[in-house]
Design a protein around this motif. Structure first.
Motif, PDB file in Angstrom:
ATOM      1  N   ILE A   1      18.477  16.552  -3.586  1.00  0.00           N
ATOM      2  CA  ILE A   1      17.929  15.477  -4.419  1.00  0.00           C
ATOM      3  C   ILE A   1      16.426  15.669  -4.627  1.00  0.00           C
ATOM      4  N   VAL A   2      15.746  16.194  -3.625  1.00  0.00           N
ATOM      5  CA  VAL A   2      14.301  16.397  -3.716  1.00  0.00           C
ATOM      6  C   VAL A   2      13.956  17.500  -4.719  1.00  0.00           C
ATOM      7  N   HIS A   3      14.787  18.523  -4.805  1.00  0.00           N
ATOM      8  CA  HIS A   3      14.421  19.713  -5.595  1.00  0.00           C
ATOM      9  C   HIS A   3      13.988  19.400  -7.031  1.00  0.00           C
ATOM     10  N   PRO A   4      14.780  18.660  -7.829  1.00  0.00           N
ATOM     11  CA  PRO A   4      14.334  18.398  -9.203  1.00  0.00           C
ATOM     12  C   PRO A   4      13.032  17.591  -9.272  1.00  0.00           C
ATOM     13  N   LYS A   5      12.750  16.824  -8.235  1.00  0.00           N
ATOM     14  CA  LYS A   5      11.504  16.056  -8.224  1.00  0.00           C
ATOM     15  C   LYS A   5      10.303  16.978  -7.971  1.00  0.00           C
TER      16      LYS A   5
ATOM     17  N   HIS B   1      11.209  23.686  -0.588  1.00  0.00           N
ATOM     18  CA  HIS B   1      11.165  23.896  -2.036  1.00  0.00           C
ATOM     19  C   HIS B   1       9.724  24.198  -2.434  1.00  0.00           C
ATOM     20  N   SER B   2       9.539  25.096  -3.396  1.00  0.00           N
ATOM     21  CA  SER B   2       8.212  25.394  -3.926  1.00  0.00           C
ATOM     22  C   SER B   2       8.354  25.782  -5.388  1.00  0.00           C
ATOM     23  N   GLU B   3       7.590  25.126  -6.254  1.00  0.00           N
ATOM     24  CA  GLU B   3       7.660  25.381  -7.694  1.00  0.00           C
ATOM     25  C   GLU B   3       6.252  25.588  -8.245  1.00  0.00           C
ATOM     26  N   LEU B   4       6.137  26.522  -9.177  1.00  0.00           N
ATOM     27  CA  LEU B   4       4.846  26.847  -9.762  1.00  0.00           C
ATOM     28  C   LEU B   4       4.767  26.328 -11.188  1.00  0.00           C
TER      29      LEU B   4
ATOM     30  N   VAL C   1       6.278  15.641   0.001  1.00  0.00           N
ATOM     31  CA  VAL C   1       6.005  16.431  -1.198  1.00  0.00           C
ATOM     32  C   VAL C   1       4.499  16.493  -1.403  1.00  0.00           C
ATOM     33  N   SER C   2       4.055  17.571  -2.020  1.00  0.00           N
ATOM     34  CA  SER C   2       2.624  17.701  -2.274  1.00  0.00           C
ATOM     35  C   SER C   2       2.385  18.541  -3.516  1.00  0.00           C
ATOM     36  N   VAL C   3       1.197  18.416  -4.045  1.00  0.00           N
ATOM     37  CA  VAL C   3       0.745  19.201  -5.194  1.00  0.00           C
ATOM     38  C   VAL C   3      -0.564  19.871  -4.800  1.00  0.00           C
ATOM     39  N   THR C   4      -0.664  21.177  -5.088  1.00  0.00           N
ATOM     40  CA  THR C   4      -1.823  21.967  -4.691  1.00  0.00           C
ATOM     41  C   THR C   4      -2.454  22.639  -5.906  1.00  0.00           C
TER      42      THR C   4
END
Length: 258
Positions: free
Chosen positions: A90-94, A120-123, A222-225
């Motif tokens: 559930i977290v992945h698409p977020k 999970h890690s998305e760029l 979750v975080s944004v870098t």
């Protein structure tokens, strides 16, 4: 079979410790030769060879010429573990949403055995690539997601993690004292989100928020870098609301599954 104690006072088997030490060394160095491993572990070449043969037998290590590398066999148990937790799916698409809307790198981290693990890690379009890959272990005190997780724990649990791993200095901005850490964790509890102001990597800033299930239990963050200047000038004005909206969406999806 020798049995030894590690720094957490748990009994361990020395030969198994050595095998995992070999695996970690091979990974950290993107491969290693028999001679390099013998020098590193200060035991006989034949003993290292026995460990390597055992690891190769089960596919955990492969040999390419004279170099030993980590085997893709690790993918199976890792993916199995990840797939067993519905909340991770559930977290992945977020996380994808965070990366798309900010254009930065977004990640979801959990805590296991006192360390953080990237699940999970998305760029995003403008995201800065780093070694924060899925499966990467991190120290909780030096990341925004890690501090958000620590802030949800009882003080005794945080103390035990610091006892086990210390507060390693990653940059000049890293928290390195217990007093400072506990003061910051109290601030995080009050405002609901955490910062990492170039505490793990110079020039990089992150904001993170805890992810809770319907009972209120924190099971990750979750975080944004992104680059410090961009995070301060462009993102900080709206990122707080975005992070808190995403974590609330996750909680509601868990409470009211489709």
């Amino acid at each position: 079979m020798p049995v030894v104690s590690d720094n957490t006072d748990h009994k361990t088997i020395q030969s198994v410790d050595r095998s995992f030490g070999i695996i970690e060394y091979i990974q950290e160095n993107s491969g290693a030769s028999l001679i390099e491993l013998t020098d590193e572990f200060d035991i006989s070449k034949s003993a290292i060879h026995y460990h390597l043969n055992t690891l190769m037998k089960y596919g955990w290590v492969v040999k390419e010429g004279e170099t030993y590398r980590i085997g893709l066999r690790f993918l199976d148990p890792a993916m199995h573990s990840k797939s067993q937790r519905e909340e991770y799916q559930i977290v992945h698409p977020k996380v994808v949403k965070l990366a798309d809307e900010t254009g930065e790198r977004a990640q979801f981290i959990i805590e296991e055995n006192g360390r953080g693990i990237h699940v999970h890690s998305e760029l995003g379009e403008n995201g800065i690539q780093s070694n924060s890959r899925v499966g990467k272990l991190v120290y909780l005190h030096a990341t925004s997601a890690g501090k958000a997780i620590l802030a949800s724990m009882p003080e005794e649990r945080v103390e035990s993690i610091v006892d086990a791993y210390g507060l390693p200095k990653m940059t000049d901005n890293t928290i390195t004292t217990r007093g400072e850490l506990f003061d910051i964790l109290e601030d995080i509890r009050e405002r609901g989100y955490a910062f990492n102001r170039a505490e793990r990597r110079n020039g990089m800033m992150a904001m993170g928020a805890p992810v809770k299930d319907p009972s209120g239990r924190v099971f990750g963050a979750v975080s944004v870098t992104g680059p410090v200047r961009r995070m301060q000038d462009e993102h900080q004005r709206y990122l707080t609301d975005l992070l808190l909206d995403v974590t609330e969406e996750i909680r509601l999806r868990l409470e009211y599954p489709q």
